[in-house]
Design a protein around this motif. Sequence first.
Motif, PDB file in Angstrom:
ATOM      1  N   VAL A  58      36.609  66.770  52.597  1.00 21.49           N
ATOM      2  CA  VAL A  58      35.351  67.042  51.887  1.00 21.49           C
ATOM      3  C   VAL A  58      34.440  65.814  51.879  1.00 21.49           C
ATOM      4  O   VAL A  58      33.678  65.602  50.940  1.00 21.49           O
ATOM      5  CB  VAL A  58      35.623  67.555  50.444  1.00 21.49           C
ATOM      6  CG1 VAL A  58      36.314  68.904  50.491  1.00 21.49           C
ATOM      7  CG2 VAL A  58      36.475  66.556  49.648  1.00 21.49           C
ATOM      8  N   GLY A  59      34.532  64.990  52.939  1.00 23.48           N
ATOM      9  CA  GLY A  59      33.585  63.885  53.101  1.00 23.48           C
ATOM     10  C   GLY A  59      32.270  64.446  53.631  1.00 23.48           C
ATOM     11  O   GLY A  59      32.026  65.657  53.577  1.00 23.48           O
ATOM     12  N   ARG A  98      40.384  68.834  42.894  1.00 14.89           N
ATOM     13  CA  ARG A  98      39.282  68.559  41.957  1.00 14.89           C
ATOM     14  C   ARG A  98      38.150  69.532  42.244  1.00 14.89           C
ATOM     15  O   ARG A  98      38.216  70.317  43.182  1.00 14.89           O
ATOM     16  CB  ARG A  98      38.765  67.113  42.088  1.00 14.89           C
ATOM     17  CG  ARG A  98      37.972  66.800  43.360  1.00 14.89           C
ATOM     18  CD  ARG A  98      38.783  66.093  44.366  1.00 14.89           C
ATOM     19  NE  ARG A  98      37.993  65.529  45.449  1.00 14.89           N
ATOM     20  CZ  ARG A  98      38.511  64.900  46.468  1.00 14.89           C
ATOM     21  NH1 ARG A  98      39.810  64.735  46.553  1.00 14.89           N
ATOM     22  NH2 ARG A  98      37.759  64.440  47.415  1.00 14.89           N
ATOM     23  N   GLU A 123      41.486  60.192  60.404  1.00 11.02           N
ATOM     24  CA  GLU A 123      42.263  60.239  61.647  1.00 11.02           C
ATOM     25  C   GLU A 123      43.566  59.457  61.494  1.00 11.02           C
ATOM     26  O   GLU A 123      43.769  58.775  60.501  1.00 11.02           O
ATOM     27  CB  GLU A 123      41.413  59.657  62.784  1.00 11.02           C
ATOM     28  CG  GLU A 123      40.165  60.496  63.045  1.00 11.02           C
ATOM     29  CD  GLU A 123      39.076  59.753  63.771  1.00 11.02           C
ATOM     30  OE1 GLU A 123      39.155  58.509  63.845  1.00 11.02           O
ATOM     31  OE2 GLU A 123      38.131  60.401  64.245  1.00 11.02           O
ATOM     32  N   GLY A 160      46.454  61.107  58.845  1.00  9.54           N
ATOM     33  CA  GLY A 160      45.208  61.876  58.805  1.00  9.54           C
ATOM     34  C   GLY A 160      45.472  63.361  58.661  1.00  9.54           C
ATOM     35  O   GLY A 160      46.613  63.837  58.789  1.00  9.54           O
ATOM     36  N   GLY A 217      38.175  65.087  64.329  1.00  7.65           N
ATOM     37  CA  GLY A 217      38.671  63.720  64.543  1.00  7.65           C
ATOM     38  C   GLY A 217      39.040  63.449  65.988  1.00  7.65           C
ATOM     39  O   GLY A 217      38.992  64.331  66.856  1.00  7.65           O
ATOM     40  N   ARG A 254      41.511  64.452  71.076  1.00  4.94           N
ATOM     41  CA  ARG A 254      40.405  64.698  72.022  1.00  4.94           C
ATOM     42  C   ARG A 254      40.778  64.479  73.480  1.00  4.94           C
ATOM     43  O   ARG A 254      40.285  65.168  74.352  1.00  4.94           O
ATOM     44  CB  ARG A 254      39.211  63.805  71.674  1.00  4.94           C
ATOM     45  CG  ARG A 254      38.490  64.225  70.415  1.00  4.94           C
ATOM     46  CD  ARG A 254      37.304  63.319  70.176  1.00  4.94           C
ATOM     47  NE  ARG A 254      36.756  63.521  68.844  1.00  4.94           N
ATOM     48  CZ  ARG A 254      36.158  62.577  68.137  1.00  4.94           C
ATOM     49  NH1 ARG A 254      36.042  61.351  68.645  1.00  4.94           N
ATOM     50  NH2 ARG A 254      35.680  62.841  66.947  1.00  4.94           N
ATOM     51  N   LEU A 301      25.912  64.182  61.713  1.00  5.96           N
ATOM     52  CA  LEU A 301      26.778  64.970  60.829  1.00  5.96           C
ATOM     53  C   LEU A 301      26.695  66.464  61.124  1.00  5.96           C
ATOM     54  O   LEU A 301      27.619  67.211  60.829  1.00  5.96           O
ATOM     55  CB  LEU A 301      26.412  64.717  59.359  1.00  5.96           C
ATOM     56  CG  LEU A 301      26.669  63.301  58.840  1.00  5.96           C
ATOM     57  CD1 LEU A 301      26.162  63.156  57.407  1.00  5.96           C
ATOM     58  CD2 LEU A 301      28.154  62.959  58.914  1.00  5.96           C
TER      59      LEU A 301
HETATM   60  N1  LIG Z   1      30.625  60.894  60.160  1.00  2.00           N
HETATM   61  C1  LIG Z   1      30.286  61.290  61.398  1.00  2.00           C
HETATM   62  O1  LIG Z   1      29.149  61.111  61.864  1.00  2.00           O
HETATM   63  C2  LIG Z   1      31.306  61.993  62.243  1.00  2.00           C
HETATM   64  C3  LIG Z   1      30.905  62.598  63.430  1.00  2.00           C
HETATM   65  C4  LIG Z   1      31.858  63.246  64.237  1.00  2.00           C
HETATM   66  C5  LIG Z   1      33.176  63.288  63.834  1.00  2.00           C
HETATM   67  N2  LIG Z   1      33.537  62.677  62.678  1.00  2.00           N
HETATM   68  C6  LIG Z   1      34.946  62.767  62.278  1.00  2.00           C
HETATM   69  O2  LIG Z   1      35.041  63.758  61.256  1.00  2.00           O
HETATM   70  C7  LIG Z   1      36.082  63.439  60.361  1.00  2.00           C
HETATM   71  C8  LIG Z   1      35.554  63.447  58.932  1.00  2.00           C
HETATM   72  O3  LIG Z   1      34.544  62.471  58.799  1.00  2.00           O
HETATM   73  P1  LIG Z   1      33.966  62.044  57.357  1.00  2.00           P
HETATM   74  O4  LIG Z   1      32.992  60.956  57.617  1.00  2.00           O
HETATM   75  O5  LIG Z   1      33.528  63.270  56.583  1.00  2.00           O
HETATM   76  O6  LIG Z   1      35.329  61.472  56.693  1.00  2.00           O
HETATM   77  P2  LIG Z   1      35.662  60.890  55.241  1.00  2.00           P
HETATM   78  O7  LIG Z   1      34.427  60.626  54.460  1.00  2.00           O
HETATM   79  O8  LIG Z   1      36.650  59.804  55.451  1.00  2.00           O
HETATM   80  O9  LIG Z   1      36.416  62.137  54.506  1.00  2.00           O
HETATM   81  C9  LIG Z   1      37.710  62.502  54.879  1.00  2.00           C
HETATM   82  C10 LIG Z   1      38.171  63.680  54.015  1.00  2.00           C
HETATM   83  O10 LIG Z   1      39.425  64.098  54.511  1.00  2.00           O
HETATM   84  C11 LIG Z   1      40.379  64.185  53.476  1.00  2.00           C
HETATM   85  N3  LIG Z   1      41.685  63.781  54.011  1.00  2.00           N
HETATM   86  C12 LIG Z   1      41.989  62.606  54.644  1.00  2.00           C
HETATM   87  N4  LIG Z   1      43.280  62.582  55.001  1.00  2.00           N
HETATM   88  C13 LIG Z   1      43.800  63.775  54.612  1.00  2.00           C
HETATM   89  C14 LIG Z   1      45.095  64.343  54.699  1.00  2.00           C
HETATM   90  N5  LIG Z   1      46.118  63.726  55.266  1.00  2.00           N
HETATM   91  N6  LIG Z   1      45.261  65.587  54.196  1.00  2.00           N
HETATM   92  C15 LIG Z   1      44.251  66.257  53.627  1.00  2.00           C
HETATM   93  N7  LIG Z   1      43.001  65.761  53.513  1.00  2.00           N
HETATM   94  C16 LIG Z   1      42.789  64.536  53.990  1.00  2.00           C
HETATM   95  C17 LIG Z   1      39.898  63.219  52.417  1.00  2.00           C
HETATM   96  O11 LIG Z   1      40.413  63.672  51.184  1.00  2.00           O
HETATM   97  P3  LIG Z   1      40.094  62.905  49.784  1.00  2.00           P
HETATM   98  O12 LIG Z   1      38.635  63.116  49.560  1.00  2.00           O
HETATM   99  O13 LIG Z   1      40.937  63.616  48.801  1.00  2.00           O
HETATM  100  O14 LIG Z   1      40.461  61.465  50.023  1.00  2.00           O
HETATM  101  C18 LIG Z   1      38.362  63.358  52.554  1.00  2.00           C
HETATM  102  O15 LIG Z   1      37.895  64.445  51.781  1.00  2.00           O
HETATM  103  C19 LIG Z   1      36.653  62.086  60.826  1.00  2.00           C
HETATM  104  O16 LIG Z   1      37.772  62.329  61.629  1.00  2.00           O
HETATM  105  C20 LIG Z   1      35.513  61.505  61.653  1.00  2.00           C
HETATM  106  O17 LIG Z   1      35.971  60.611  62.628  1.00  2.00           O
HETATM  107  C21 LIG Z   1      32.648  62.051  61.873  1.00  2.00           C
END
Ligand SMILES: NC(=O)c1ccc[n+]([C@@H]2O[C@H](COP(=O)([O-])OP(=O)(O)OC[C@H]3O[C@@H](n4cnc5c(N)ncnc54)[C@H](OP(=O)(O)O)[C@@H]3O)[C@@H](O)[C@H]2O)c1
Length: 355
Positions: free
Chosen positions: A10-11, A40, A71, A75, A95, A99, A333
């Motif tokens: 939920v990021g 939550r 990741e 992850g 992630g 890939r 995003l």
């Molecule tokens: N940001 C970008 O521009 C972008 C673009 C393409 C791909 N991505 C990829 O997309 C993914 C998400 O990116 P983001 O920026 O939204 O990430 P983020 O802000 O780090 O959020 C990660 C979320 O995943 C949850 N999580 C992590 N490990 C987990 C596990 N083992 N089991 C269950 N839930 C877990 C976390 O839970 P909690 O909240 O409870 O900690 C959090 O809600 C990443 O792999 C990133 O590399 C990102």
Amino acid sequence: MTVRAGLVGVGPVGDRIAMCVRERNFPLSEPLRVMATSARTEILGGEQVQVQATRAELFEGLDVVFFAGREGAKGASVQWAPTAIECGAYCIDNGSDFRLDPNVPLVVPEINMEEVTEETRLIASPNCSTIQLVVALAPLNQAAGIKRVVVSTYQSVSGWGQAAVEEMERQLPACLRGEPVECDPSIFARPIMLDCLPHIDRFLEDGYTKEEMKIVHETRKILDEPDMPITATAVRVPIPLGHSESVNLEFEQPITRDEATEILDQAPGVVVMDGPTEDPAAVEYRNDPNELQYPTTADLYKDEYKDMVLVGRIRQDNTIENGLNMWIVADNLRKGAATNVVQIAEGMLERGIIG
Ligand SMILES: NC(=O)c1ccc[n+]([C@@H]2O[C@H](COP(=O)([O-])OP(=O)(O)OC[C@H]3O[C@@H](n4cnc5c(N)ncnc54)[C@H](OP(=O)(O)O)[C@@H]3O)[C@@H](O)[C@H]2O)c1
């Protein structure tokens, strides 16, 4: 046809997936089942949702699961995709863990949706900087055969995560006062506000960064061009949202600027923003009758562009035979992550793989 879908993470990416599912009327038969590391209530895609701590039984009955977690070994997709698949779901992962796995298709629906079949239980979505690059490159490669790619990226801080956006905002007042700027070294190595950092992800032994090599390897895989010469420089810039890319292309066959513009104009997922500007201030204030329109990240806040790859500054590179330069902008995003995975699920629905 309706689908039961789950979301792990939920990021910012998870937030946009929830938003895209709603905006695009993805046909859910029950509310999105949302999971993270802990339970939550969260505001997701503008709506309050109940987040559950991820556990095996929550995957039961789901047709598709969007993974938007961290990741690596701890992850979300490494830990939970096998369980989701065992429960019968198709998994679509944002992630980087899978890939480059030869058994996992790396999919951008405008290009290679046909790689997803009923047997494909896990589908990977590329890195944000790769997605916008290949959406523009694929139709040009088909038309004139790309011989070499040189790409420099200008990547927003939201690509790192929400904490980086907050870090940048925190640094602004001190920057404007000309005072020393504090920096959280766990986010960026240097202050990001009012600077550009040629440093995204870890450095590799040869001096490139992991982000640069993701662009190289993922582009080759999606275009099915395993030997295509590609070289990248990835730069973090103090912008909240949206990545821009300056791209130099060398082709096997001759291709003019006008031909490339026409091809891109017809290409799925692309909006060409090029040609004479209609802004009267170009002449009135800037005395530039030749001024052209071009995309910037500010365009990504408009509804008609938020899910598109915007291309401008298409021009001949006269220093090489069959060369072109261009400027590519997209929301990291949305099309760079959330929109792409929801489009994959839509493609699976169309093909009768789910639903
Ligand atoms: N940001 C970008 O521009 C972008 C673009 C393409 C791909 N991505 C990829 O997309 C993914 C998400 O990116 P983001 O920026 O939204 O990430 P983020 O802000 O780090 O959020 C990660 C979320 O995943 C949850 N999580 C992590 N490990 C987990 C596990 N083992 N089991 C269950 N839930 C877990 C976390 O839970 P909690 O909240 O409870 O900690 C959090 O809600 C990443 O792999 C990133 O590399 C990102």
